[in-house]
Design an enzyme around this catalytic site. Structure first.
Site, PDB file in Angstrom:
ATOM      1  N   LYS A  19     -19.128 -12.169   2.639  1.00  0.00           N
ATOM      2  CA  LYS A  19     -18.935 -13.465   2.688  1.00  0.00           C
ATOM      3  C   LYS A  19     -18.828 -13.753   1.386  1.00  0.00           C
ATOM      4  CE  LYS A  19     -23.278 -13.641   5.316  1.00  0.00           C
ATOM      5  NZ  LYS A  19     -24.938 -14.111   5.064  1.00  0.00           N
ATOM      6  N   SER A  33     -10.811  -2.169   3.049  1.00  0.00           N
ATOM      7  CA  SER A  33     -12.521  -3.124   4.331  1.00  0.00           C
ATOM      8  C   SER A  33     -13.031  -2.713   5.026  1.00  0.00           C
ATOM      9  CB  SER A  33     -11.805  -4.363   3.369  1.00  0.00           C
ATOM     10  OG  SER A  33     -10.496  -4.629   4.052  1.00  0.00           O
ATOM     11  N   ILE A  64       6.185  10.133  -1.927  1.00  0.00           N
ATOM     12  CA  ILE A  64       6.275  10.664  -3.106  1.00  0.00           C
ATOM     13  C   ILE A  64       6.885   9.608  -4.398  1.00  0.00           C
ATOM     14  CG2 ILE A  64       6.686  13.416  -2.282  1.00  0.00           C
ATOM     15  CD1 ILE A  64       9.973  12.296  -2.737  1.00  0.00           C
ATOM     16  N   PRO A  69     -10.640  -7.711  -0.961  1.00  0.00           N
ATOM     17  CA  PRO A  69     -10.484  -8.286   0.449  1.00  0.00           C
ATOM     18  C   PRO A  69     -11.381  -8.010   1.234  1.00  0.00           C
ATOM     19  CG  PRO A  69      -9.151  -6.111   0.096  1.00  0.00           C
ATOM     20  CD  PRO A  69     -10.262  -5.881  -1.615  1.00  0.00           C
ATOM     21  N   GLY A  70     -11.087  -8.632   2.125  1.00  0.00           N
ATOM     22  CA  GLY A  70     -12.448  -8.311   2.913  1.00  0.00           C
ATOM     23  C   GLY A  70     -13.320  -9.328   3.415  1.00  0.00           C
ATOM     24  N   VAL A  71     -12.818 -10.873   3.174  1.00  0.00           N
ATOM     25  CA  VAL A  71     -13.700 -11.829   2.837  1.00  0.00           C
ATOM     26  C   VAL A  71     -13.230 -13.100   3.806  1.00  0.00           C
ATOM     27  CG1 VAL A  71     -14.677 -14.096   1.199  1.00  0.00           C
ATOM     28  CG2 VAL A  71     -13.792 -12.174   0.321  1.00  0.00           C
ATOM     29  N   LYS A 104       0.836  -1.280  -0.228  1.00  0.00           N
ATOM     30  CA  LYS A 104      -0.035  -0.178   0.004  1.00  0.00           C
ATOM     31  C   LYS A 104       1.144   1.278  -0.524  1.00  0.00           C
ATOM     32  CE  LYS A 104      -4.560  -1.997   1.417  1.00  0.00           C
ATOM     33  NZ  LYS A 104      -3.548  -3.937   1.976  1.00  0.00           N
TER      34      LYS A 104
END
Length: 244
Positions: free
Chosen positions: A190, A130, A79, A182-184, A75
């Protein structure tokens, strides 16, 4: 042999390998070898770098070579000069690297994109995250972040499986850009929320697979769940965006 919809679904699942302690590094590197031949690929990032060093990142990329997408998730948000140095040092061997869209184009992402192009890697931009806090800052600025993405023309963008309505909005704005969601699992999304409801190309699953004693079976279980939710959508669409 997997049913056709399951076979397509498993190619849409990227496994996040994030060690929680130093002792997890070798286990997750072994897991990379197992899941890369089954799913869409792997994602590694700051936990692997912090606990295993740059050598662990390079080893993960090596183990998954030819077995799917290898996504480096640092992530990046700095600069252009600093992001270029980081990319040159850490991105070799990876198919894609993730950076934040909020950095902007001039003096930032344009330089990173040029660097990654030279390394044969693809740029992925975060336009939403997420966790709930994304609603506080990133999501109210989504239109601006999508405008940055249109200007940069990355290969992919990150949008949250936890909020498929955001994924759908991103898909409407960027119809040909790859969406990774992402975030499952542990974060509440779900399997299938992002792909079936939002139009994402890939879902990223971490602890649900990486924390399982049988990660390959867990990965197939995720794919079966996705396939059961939208088999027609899977069979009539293909990402066509795997590593070249």
């Amino acid at each position: 042999m997997d049913p056709p919809a399951v076979g397509e679904a498993v190619k849409r699942v990227i496994v996040a390998l994030d060690p929680a302690r130093r002792g997890d590094v070798d286990r997750l590197l072994d897991m990379a070898r197992l899941v890369c031949g089954v799913g869409a690929g792997i994602k590694v990032g700051l936990p692997m770098l912090a606990l295993g060093g740059s050598e662990a990142l390079a080893e993960a990329a090596r183990l998954c070579k030819g077995g799917g997408l290898r996504v480096l998730d640092l992530k990046l948000a700095d600069i252009g000069y600093i992001m270029r140095l980081a990319a040159e040092s850490l991105s070799r061997g990876f198919d894609a690297a993730i950076a934040h869209a909020f950095v902007g184009y001039e003096g930032g992402l344009v330089e990173l994109k040029k660097t990654l192009d030279g390394l044969g890697a693809r740029l992925v931009l975060v336009v939403s995250m997420s966790h709930p806090g994304s609603r506080e800052v990133l999501d109210p600025c989504l239109d601006k972040l999508l405008a940055v993405a249109r200007r940069v023309e990355p290969w992919g963008v990150v949008a949250p499986a936890t909020r498929p309505e955001v994924v759908a909005r991103v898909r409407e704005t960027l119809p040909t850009t790859v969406i990774l969601s992402p975030g499952v699992g542990a974060q509440g999304g779900k399997p299938g929320d992002a792909i079936c409801l939002g139009g994402a190309d890939y879902e990223i699953v971490g602890r649900m697979v990486a924390g399982s004693p049988d990660p390959v079976s867990a990965l197939r279980g995720v794919a079966e769940y996705i396939a059961a939710r939208c088999p027609e959508k899977l069979l009539h669409s293909s990402t066509g965006n795997g590593p070249s």
